[in-house]
Design an enzyme around this catalytic site. Structure first.
Site, PDB file in Angstrom:
ATOM      1  CG  HIS A   1     -13.015  39.988  -9.939  1.00  0.00           C
ATOM      2  ND1 HIS A   1     -13.964  39.413  -9.117  1.00  0.00           N
ATOM      3  CD2 HIS A   1     -13.422  39.710 -11.199  1.00  0.00           C
ATOM      4  CE1 HIS A   1     -14.900  38.830  -9.847  1.00  0.00           C
ATOM      5  NE2 HIS A   1     -14.598  39.004 -11.114  1.00  0.00           N
TER       6      HIS A   1
ATOM      7  CG  HIS B   1     -12.803  36.053 -14.948  1.00  0.00           C
ATOM      8  ND1 HIS B   1     -13.342  34.987 -14.275  1.00  0.00           N
ATOM      9  CD2 HIS B   1     -13.441  37.153 -14.489  1.00  0.00           C
ATOM     10  CE1 HIS B   1     -14.290  35.427 -13.459  1.00  0.00           C
ATOM     11  NE2 HIS B   1     -14.380  36.734 -13.565  1.00  0.00           N
TER      12      HIS B   1
ATOM     13  CG  HIS C   1     -18.374  36.216 -10.067  1.00  0.00           C
ATOM     14  ND1 HIS C   1     -17.303  35.381  -9.943  1.00  0.00           N
ATOM     15  CD2 HIS C   1     -18.034  37.117 -11.023  1.00  0.00           C
ATOM     16  CE1 HIS C   1     -16.354  35.763 -10.799  1.00  0.00           C
ATOM     17  NE2 HIS C   1     -16.771  36.814 -11.468  1.00  0.00           N
TER      18      HIS C   1
ATOM     19  CD  GLU D   1     -21.023  42.674 -12.986  1.00  0.00           C
ATOM     20  OE1 GLU D   1     -20.887  41.475 -13.280  1.00  0.00           O
ATOM     21  OE2 GLU D   1     -20.335  43.592 -13.497  1.00  0.00           O
TER      22      GLU D   1
ATOM     23  CG  ASP E   1     -14.825  40.935 -14.275  1.00  0.00           C
ATOM     24  OD1 ASP E   1     -14.481  39.757 -14.079  1.00  0.00           O
ATOM     25  OD2 ASP E   1     -16.023  41.291 -14.282  1.00  0.00           O
ATOM     26  CG  ASP E   2     -13.678  39.209 -18.051  1.00  0.00           C
ATOM     27  OD1 ASP E   2     -13.001  38.168 -17.980  1.00  0.00           O
ATOM     28  OD2 ASP E   2     -14.761  39.371 -17.466  1.00  0.00           O
TER      29      ASP E   2
HETATM   30 ZN   LIG Z   1     -15.645  38.160 -12.772  1.00  0.00          ZN
END
Ligand SMILES: [Zn+2]
Length: 339
Positions: A13, A15, A199, A202, A280-281
């Site tokens: 995961h 991006h 996704h 969350e 994720d980021d």
């Molecule tokens: Zn994500």
């Protein structure tokens, strides 16, 4: 204590824009004479009291970062550096997620935008040894018809090796759109052999996860942490073998949980769910892949349990069985070594 940075793992995961190094973002912005918003590159934009965190603050920062990515060269740099950074954390497999729509205006369309990423993924695999595959992700803020176009593009590049598209996702604000509207795009992808990795769960709770499962038939769910709030749902996820891509730093930065000790990975694991930790980021959360394992060590996870999570990430990846066997043996070796 064993070094978690040396623990072999898969990164499922991450991006595309969110993987960028801070220094790269600053260099690209400077080269184009663009000013980055205050606080973007030192996490001040997201480091606010937990009741002030949230999606919109995050989205503003992400959009600003994405604006600097306007050339083939910058896209290649991002893929290459993502591979190098994963290699430095003993990631054996990176499945990086991209919505090529955002970069298409500068590259001549979604097809060249995606092909640049796939081509560089192959080159970066050869250079770093990390297997890099690509998840094409549609966005909840765009029309579902665009998702179908993306699914057809993804289908043309479907495969299971480095530089192939290996899955189809759905990203952006979970609260946008009606999940069932994307079902037809996921059907197109599935027909081409691409598993669904949307996704869900969350920002929104168990109801949302149920919708995602009912309409999109996911093999993995991005996040899905809030399934922990509903034992029936969690049982269903475990029975169906749906893996959860859990990103503790993301959850905390978006205000889903006040701190990483409250991210309910223990509940998910105890219920029998497969958890694959992801960053994720990292550009915005300033927290990379190994940091997610460190966060769980701080929660009391033992080395054997952390090795179990790494093994879960490998099993939940879309790598070939031979690669998985190799990495699982490496994980066993990490645990067997003296700490
Ligand atoms: Zn994500």
């Amino acid at each position: 204590m064993r070094d978690l940075n040396l623990l072999p793992k898969a990164h499922l995961h991450l991006h595309f824009t969110g993987s960028m190094r801070v220094a790269t973002l600053e260099r690209l912005a400077e080269r184009q004479g663009m000013r980055l918003p205050e606080g973007l590159t030192d996490n001040r934009a997201l480091h606010v009291p937990s009741d002030q965190r949230g999606w919109f603050r995050f989205q503003r920062a992400y959009d600003a970062a994405r604006k600097v990515v306007r050339s083939e060269e910058s896209m290649r740099t991002i893929v290459r550096e993502a591979a190098e950074d994963d290699a430095a954390e003993s990631s054996r497999r990176l499945e990086i997620q991209i919505d090529p729509t955002s970069y298409a205006p500068f590259l001549g369309g979604i097809t060249p935008a995606l092909e640049i990423v796939l081509d560089e993924a192959k080159a970066a695999n050869a250079a770093t040894g990390v297997e890099i595959a690509v998840i094409v992700a549609a966005s909840r803020i765009r029309h579902p018809l665009e998702a179908r176009t993306l699914a057809r593009l993804a289908a043309r590049h479907a495969g299971d090796g480095p530089g192939d598209v290996v899955g189809f996702g759905l990203s952006n604000d979970e609260r946008r759109g009606t999940t069932s509207q994307w079902a037809s795009a996921f059907r197109i992808a599935r027909k081409a052999g691409l598993p669904a990795v949307p996704h869900g769960g969350e920002l929104l709770g168990p109801e949302h996860v149920r919708e995602v499962i009912d309409h999109l038939a996911p093999t993995r769910i991005g996040h899905g942490v809030r399934s922990s709030e509903d034992s029936d749902l969690l049982g269903r996820i475990v029975d169906a073998g749906i893996a959860l891509e859990v990103c503790p730093a993301s959850n905390v930065s978006l205000g889903v949980y006040p701190d990483s000790h409250r991210v309910p990975v223990r509940d998910l694991v105890d219920a029998g769910a497969t958890v694959a930790l992801g960053a994720d980021d990292p550009l915005l959360f300033l927290s990379r892949l190994t940091d997610q394992y460190e966060a769980l060590r701080a929660q009391g996870f033992t080395d054997a349990e952390l090795a179990g999570l790494a093994a879960g990430s490998v099993r939940a990846s879309f790598a070939c069985e031979a690669s998985k066997r190799t990495w699982l043996a490496e994980i066993d070796a990490w645990l067997a070594a003296e700490d």
